[in-house]
Design a protein around this motif. Structure first.
Motif, PDB file in Angstrom:
ATOM      1  N   LYS A 101       0.850  -1.203   0.000  1.00 20.15           N
ATOM      2  CA  LYS A 101       0.000   0.000   0.000  1.00 20.15           C
ATOM      3  C   LYS A 101       0.884   1.251   0.000  1.00 20.15           C
ATOM      4  CE  LYS A 101      -4.000   1.873   2.504  1.00 20.15           C
ATOM      5  NZ  LYS A 101      -3.555   3.197   2.883  1.00 20.15           N
ATOM      6  N   MET A 102       1.860   1.256   0.895  1.00 20.76           N
ATOM      7  CA  MET A 102       2.736   2.415   1.013  1.00 20.76           C
ATOM      8  C   MET A 102       3.549   2.596  -0.278  1.00 20.76           C
ATOM      9  SD  MET A 102       6.100   3.362   1.642  1.00 20.76           S
ATOM     10  CE  MET A 102       6.941   1.938   2.298  1.00 20.76           C
ATOM     11  N   ILE A 103       4.046   1.502  -0.822  1.00 21.28           N
ATOM     12  CA  ILE A 103       4.874   1.613  -2.027  1.00 21.28           C
ATOM     13  C   ILE A 103       4.024   2.099  -3.206  1.00 21.28           C
ATOM     14  CG2 ILE A 103       6.268   0.294  -3.693  1.00 21.28           C
ATOM     15  CD1 ILE A 103       6.879  -1.592  -1.191  1.00 21.28           C
ATOM     16  N   ALA A 104       2.839   1.492  -3.368  1.00 16.35           N
ATOM     17  CA  ALA A 104       1.978   1.872  -4.494  1.00 16.35           C
ATOM     18  C   ALA A 104       1.588   3.341  -4.403  1.00 16.35           C
ATOM     19  CB  ALA A 104       0.741   0.982  -4.510  1.00 16.35           C
ATOM     20  N   GLU A 105       1.312   3.815  -3.193  1.00 13.15           N
ATOM     21  CA  GLU A 105       0.835   5.195  -3.045  1.00 13.15           C
ATOM     22  C   GLU A 105       1.958   6.232  -3.181  1.00 13.15           C
ATOM     23  OE1 GLU A 105      -1.204   5.117   0.698  1.00 13.15           O
ATOM     24  OE2 GLU A 105      -3.015   4.219  -0.169  1.00 13.15           O
ATOM     25  N   HIS A 106       3.222   5.807  -2.954  1.00 11.01           N
ATOM     26  CA  HIS A 106       4.308   6.809  -2.916  1.00 11.01           C
ATOM     27  C   HIS A 106       5.438   6.474  -3.875  1.00 11.01           C
ATOM     28  CE1 HIS A 106       2.597   8.742   0.635  1.00 11.01           C
ATOM     29  NE2 HIS A 106       2.365   7.535   1.108  1.00 11.01           N
ATOM     30  N   ILE A 107       5.131   5.697  -4.910  1.00 10.88           N
ATOM     31  CA  ILE A 107       6.256   5.159  -5.687  1.00 10.88           C
ATOM     32  C   ILE A 107       7.107   6.254  -6.338  1.00 10.88           C
ATOM     33  CG2 ILE A 107       4.985   4.697  -7.826  1.00 10.88           C
ATOM     34  CD1 ILE A 107       6.800   1.871  -7.266  1.00 10.88           C
ATOM     35  N   LYS A 200      -1.026  -3.879  -5.678  1.00  8.40           N
ATOM     36  CA  LYS A 200       0.013  -4.739  -6.270  1.00  8.40           C
ATOM     37  C   LYS A 200       0.067  -4.555  -7.786  1.00  8.40           C
ATOM     38  CE  LYS A 200      -0.323  -8.106  -2.529  1.00  8.40           C
ATOM     39  NZ  LYS A 200      -1.118  -9.218  -1.998  1.00  8.40           N
ATOM     40  N   LEU A 201      -1.123  -4.446  -8.406  1.00  8.47           N
ATOM     41  CA  LEU A 201      -1.131  -4.260  -9.867  1.00  8.47           C
ATOM     42  C   LEU A 201      -0.396  -2.980 -10.247  1.00  8.47           C
ATOM     43  CD1 LEU A 201      -2.068  -5.046 -12.732  1.00  8.47           C
ATOM     44  CD2 LEU A 201      -4.202  -3.830 -12.289  1.00  8.47           C
ATOM     45  N   SER A 202      -0.581  -1.917  -9.460  1.00  9.12           N
ATOM     46  CA  SER A 202       0.068  -0.667  -9.851  1.00  9.12           C
ATOM     47  C   SER A 202       1.594  -0.791  -9.745  1.00  9.12           C
ATOM     48  CB  SER A 202      -0.490   0.514  -9.067  1.00  9.12           C
ATOM     49  OG  SER A 202       0.051   0.539  -7.784  1.00  9.12           O
ATOM     50  N   ILE A 203       2.065  -1.587  -8.788  1.00  4.98           N
ATOM     51  CA  ILE A 203       3.526  -1.813  -8.686  1.00  4.98           C
ATOM     52  C   ILE A 203       3.995  -2.625  -9.904  1.00  4.98           C
ATOM     53  CG2 ILE A 203       5.348  -2.917  -7.322  1.00  4.98           C
ATOM     54  CD1 ILE A 203       3.636  -2.324  -4.806  1.00  4.98           C
ATOM     55  N   LEU A 204       3.199  -3.621 -10.289  1.00  7.03           N
ATOM     56  CA  LEU A 204       3.568  -4.431 -11.468  1.00  7.03           C
ATOM     57  C   LEU A 204       3.565  -3.570 -12.732  1.00  7.03           C
ATOM     58  CD1 LEU A 204       1.643  -7.779 -10.745  1.00  7.03           C
ATOM     59  CD2 LEU A 204       4.010  -7.184 -10.183  1.00  7.03           C
ATOM     60  N   LEU A 205       2.632  -2.616 -12.805  1.00  2.00           N
ATOM     61  CA  LEU A 205       2.586  -1.723 -13.980  1.00  2.00           C
ATOM     62  C   LEU A 205       3.855  -0.878 -14.067  1.00  2.00           C
ATOM     63  CD1 LEU A 205      -1.134  -0.477 -13.805  1.00  2.00           C
ATOM     64  CD2 LEU A 205      -0.112  -1.824 -15.660  1.00  2.00           C
ATOM     65  N   THR A 206       4.374  -0.459 -12.917  1.00  2.00           N
ATOM     66  CA  THR A 206       5.607   0.348 -12.930  1.00  2.00           C
ATOM     67  C   THR A 206       6.779  -0.489 -13.451  1.00  2.00           C
ATOM     68  OG1 THR A 206       4.827   1.671 -11.072  1.00  2.00           O
ATOM     69  CG2 THR A 206       7.200   1.681 -11.480  1.00  2.00           C
ATOM     70  N   HIS A 207       6.898  -1.718 -12.942  1.00  2.00           N
ATOM     71  CA  HIS A 207       8.063  -2.526 -13.332  1.00  2.00           C
ATOM     72  C   HIS A 207       7.878  -3.185 -14.692  1.00  2.00           C
ATOM     73  CE1 HIS A 207      10.403  -1.970  -9.689  1.00  2.00           C
ATOM     74  NE2 HIS A 207       9.235  -1.890  -9.087  1.00  2.00           N
ATOM     75  N   TYR A 209       5.749  -1.948 -17.271  1.00  2.00           N
ATOM     76  CA  TYR A 209       5.469  -1.023 -18.376  1.00  2.00           C
ATOM     77  C   TYR A 209       5.949   0.411 -18.149  1.00  2.00           C
ATOM     78  CZ  TYR A 209       2.332  -4.589 -20.282  1.00  2.00           C
ATOM     79  OH  TYR A 209       1.814  -5.739 -20.813  1.00  2.00           O
ATOM     80  N   GLY A 210       6.542   0.674 -16.978  1.00  2.00           N
ATOM     81  CA  GLY A 210       6.994   2.051 -16.712  1.00  2.00           C
ATOM     82  C   GLY A 210       5.848   3.004 -16.426  1.00  2.00           C
ATOM     83  N   ILE A 211       4.711   2.470 -16.000  1.00  2.00           N
ATOM     84  CA  ILE A 211       3.549   3.319 -15.705  1.00  2.00           C
ATOM     85  C   ILE A 211       3.530   3.630 -14.207  1.00  2.00           C
ATOM     86  CG2 ILE A 211       1.020   3.291 -15.521  1.00  2.00           C
ATOM     87  CD1 ILE A 211       1.044   1.568 -18.090  1.00  2.00           C
ATOM     88  N   ILE A 212       3.367   4.913 -13.892  1.00  2.00           N
ATOM     89  CA  ILE A 212       3.164   5.286 -12.487  1.00  2.00           C
ATOM     90  C   ILE A 212       1.758   5.847 -12.380  1.00  2.00           C
ATOM     91  CG2 ILE A 212       3.853   6.859 -10.651  1.00  2.00           C
ATOM     92  CD1 ILE A 212       6.685   6.448 -11.411  1.00  2.00           C
ATOM     93  N   THR A 213       0.950   5.246 -11.539  1.00  2.00           N
ATOM     94  CA  THR A 213      -0.435   5.691 -11.408  1.00  2.00           C
ATOM     95  C   THR A 213      -0.850   5.630  -9.945  1.00  2.00           C
ATOM     96  OG1 THR A 213      -2.739   5.190 -11.988  1.00  2.00           O
ATOM     97  CG2 THR A 213      -1.244   3.319 -11.930  1.00  2.00           C
ATOM     98  N   PRO A 214      -1.685   6.565  -9.496  1.00  2.00           N
ATOM     99  CA  PRO A 214      -2.254   6.364  -8.161  1.00  2.00           C
ATOM    100  C   PRO A 214      -3.052   5.063  -8.207  1.00  2.00           C
ATOM    101  CG  PRO A 214      -2.820   8.540  -9.050  1.00  2.00           C
ATOM    102  CD  PRO A 214      -2.191   7.769 -10.168  1.00  2.00           C
ATOM    103  N   GLU A 320      16.373  -0.646 -11.456  1.00  2.00           N
ATOM    104  CA  GLU A 320      16.754   0.495 -12.301  1.00  2.00           C
ATOM    105  C   GLU A 320      15.524   1.184 -12.882  1.00  2.00           C
ATOM    106  OE1 GLU A 320      20.499  -0.144 -14.827  1.00  2.00           O
ATOM    107  OE2 GLU A 320      19.748  -2.159 -14.407  1.00  2.00           O
ATOM    108  N   TYR A 321      14.346   0.612 -12.656  1.00  2.00           N
ATOM    109  CA  TYR A 321      13.109   1.137 -13.260  1.00  2.00           C
ATOM    110  C   TYR A 321      13.343   1.334 -14.760  1.00  2.00           C
ATOM    111  CZ  TYR A 321      11.932   1.647  -8.377  1.00  2.00           C
ATOM    112  OH  TYR A 321      11.701   1.390  -7.060  1.00  2.00           O
ATOM    113  N   LYS A 322      13.744   0.230 -15.362  1.00  2.00           N
ATOM    114  CA  LYS A 322      14.212   0.279 -16.747  1.00  2.00           C
ATOM    115  C   LYS A 322      13.146   0.823 -17.697  1.00  2.00           C
ATOM    116  CE  LYS A 322      17.581  -3.480 -16.570  1.00  2.00           C
ATOM    117  NZ  LYS A 322      17.487  -3.824 -15.156  1.00  2.00           N
ATOM    118  N   LYS A 323      11.889   0.416 -17.489  1.00  2.00           N
ATOM    119  CA  LYS A 323      10.844   0.821 -18.437  1.00  2.00           C
ATOM    120  C   LYS A 323      10.544   2.313 -18.318  1.00  2.00           C
ATOM    121  CE  LYS A 323      10.961  -3.553 -18.683  1.00  2.00           C
ATOM    122  NZ  LYS A 323      10.035  -4.496 -18.122  1.00  2.00           N
TER     123      LYS A 323
END
Ligand code: HSE
Length: 421
Positions: A101-107, A200-207, A209-214, A320-323
């Protein structure tokens, strides 16, 4: 953290199911060269299975200790976790966390802090516990080749669905069992309303596809709206119902993503995922489908991912947040259609105007089920589909780029109101 032989002096926050699991596992992993120096807890009155001198309630004793070079954060409170993690990173300490929760909200902020202070922040345990899905998405799959991610990412709801549908246990009892086993969040609404899964999905989207979303901006539903009759309807059609987190690349390169109950065919790997297990099907352009399976909740499975992160710190691994940082990150889109089944009590509740097309409807006097195509923006704008008594279940291959079903021989396009027959 440059030297692989470095001693990891750990300051641990939290000694719940996962914290205690990590403590026990570390005692049997001498090769890791890691030791817990202090554990910060909230309730000193609780009896602990570890020496009393290990514990403190004073966070500063860990955060101010120059000898502690790694903070492992395994507490439940996302706001307190945020304060601990940001302070630790700002002081140049490596951090391992499981707080989805904390990671997804503040990534975004957490990525910036890692860069600013040149420290690693690892959180494999935050998604699917024992399944190494974050590192795989980060390292292995190129954004261009990653066609889709679809997964059961919440152990508690999967446990509850298994108990209800396969063992005929009631919802409340199944939830209590999930809580007793240490799978559920301390606020189980986070599990059953699909919030944990969308975090969890939003964390997977970051790694992936490089998407950051609330996270809460991503459409999500849980299992709380499901009705017994929905399971009967599913069974008649040869499906099971699972809570699935999905991301799919459309032909324009944009990403469709949401969390919702889904009908799953027996041929889908996800149908074999039972109890607290999680499973993730990754589709890549060249390799077709790959399936990751493992325990998604519980002390030792989560501790195993934390342990793996600790081990990775010793060779200075960092995301490295490659995406995000190399190439072009993808974008989310609302412009697609879903093939859905809406379940509700009586046909007066039917939101007929939301459908592009209705292909089937049934009513057994207890519950109506209407199958059809709805534009995804209808779910983004408004909560009509979250009204009491209404359930939304997505069909297999239910993400459509066009509003027609290729296989609909005789689509029932509605005008006027359906009558119960
Ligand atoms: N409550 C979570 C679940 C714990 O059931 O999946 C693991 O993240």
């Amino acid at each position: 953290m440059q030297d692989p032989k470095i001693q990891l002096n750990i300051g641990l926050f939290g000694f719940g199911v996962v914290g205690e699991g990590l403590y026990k596992v570390l005692a049997h992993t001498p090769g890791l060269n890691a030791q817990i120096k202090k554990v910060c807890i909230k309730h000193p009155e609780k009896e602990r299975n570890a020496p009393a001198q290990l514990f403190t309630t004073d966070a500063a004793l860990l955060l101010d200790d120059a000898e502690i070079n790694v903070i492992v954060e395994l507490i439940d409170d996302a706001d307190a976790a945020h304060a601990i993690v940001t302070t630790a990173l700002s002081r140049g300490k490596a951090v391992v966390s499981a707080n989805k929760k904390m990671i997804a909200e503040h990534i975004r902020e957490l990525i910036a802090l890692q860069q600013e202070h040149d420290v690693p922040f690892l959180y494999e345990a935050a998604c699917c516990a024992s399944i190494p899905v974050i590192r795989n998405l980060e390292e292995y799959y190129d954004n261009d080749l990653l066609q889709g991610i679809s997964g059961i990412v919440n152990g508690s709801t999967n446990y509850i669905l298994t108990k209800i549908f396969e063992e005929n246990i009631g919802f409340e009892q199944a939830l209590v069992q999930a809580q007793q086993a240490g799978f559920a969040e301390s606020n189980p609404a986070l599990d059953i309303e699909g919030i944990d899964a969308v975090n969890k999905l939003s964390i997977l989207l970051t790694h992936g596809y490089g998407i950051i979303t609330p996270p809460l901006a991503v459409v999500h539903a849980g299992i709380n709206t499901l009705h017994k009759a929905d399971a009967v309807f599913a069974k008649e059609k040869g499906y099971e119902i699972k809570l699935v987190a999905q991301a799919r690349k459309l032909s324009n390169g944009k990403i469709a993503a949401f969390v919702a109950p889904q009908f799953v065919r027996a041929s889908n790997q996800l149908s074999n995922v039972r109890n607290e297990y999680n499973g993730v099907v990754i589709e890549s352009g060249l390799a077709d489908k790959q399936f990751f399976y493992g325990k998604g909740a519980g002390g030792f499975p989560t501790a195993s991912a934390v342990l793996s992160d600790l081990s990775a710190l010793r060779y200075n691994y960092r995301y490295e947040y490659k995406k995000l940082n190399f190439g072009t990150p993808s974008e989310l889109t609302d412009d697609f259609y879903l093939k859905v089944c809406l379940g509700f009590k009586n046909l007066t509740q039917l939101p007929q105007e939301r459908f592009q097309q209705i292909t089937e409807w049934t009513s057994n006097g207890v519950r109506c089920h209407v199958t059809g195509i709805i534009h995804f923006s209808e779910f983004v704008n408004g909560n009509w589909w979250k009204q009491p008594g209404m359930s939304v279940i997505i069909y297999p291959d239910g993400i459509l780029e066009q509003p027609e079903l290729a296989d609909a021989e005789d689509p029932l396009v509605l005008s006027g109101h359906l009558e119960l027959v």
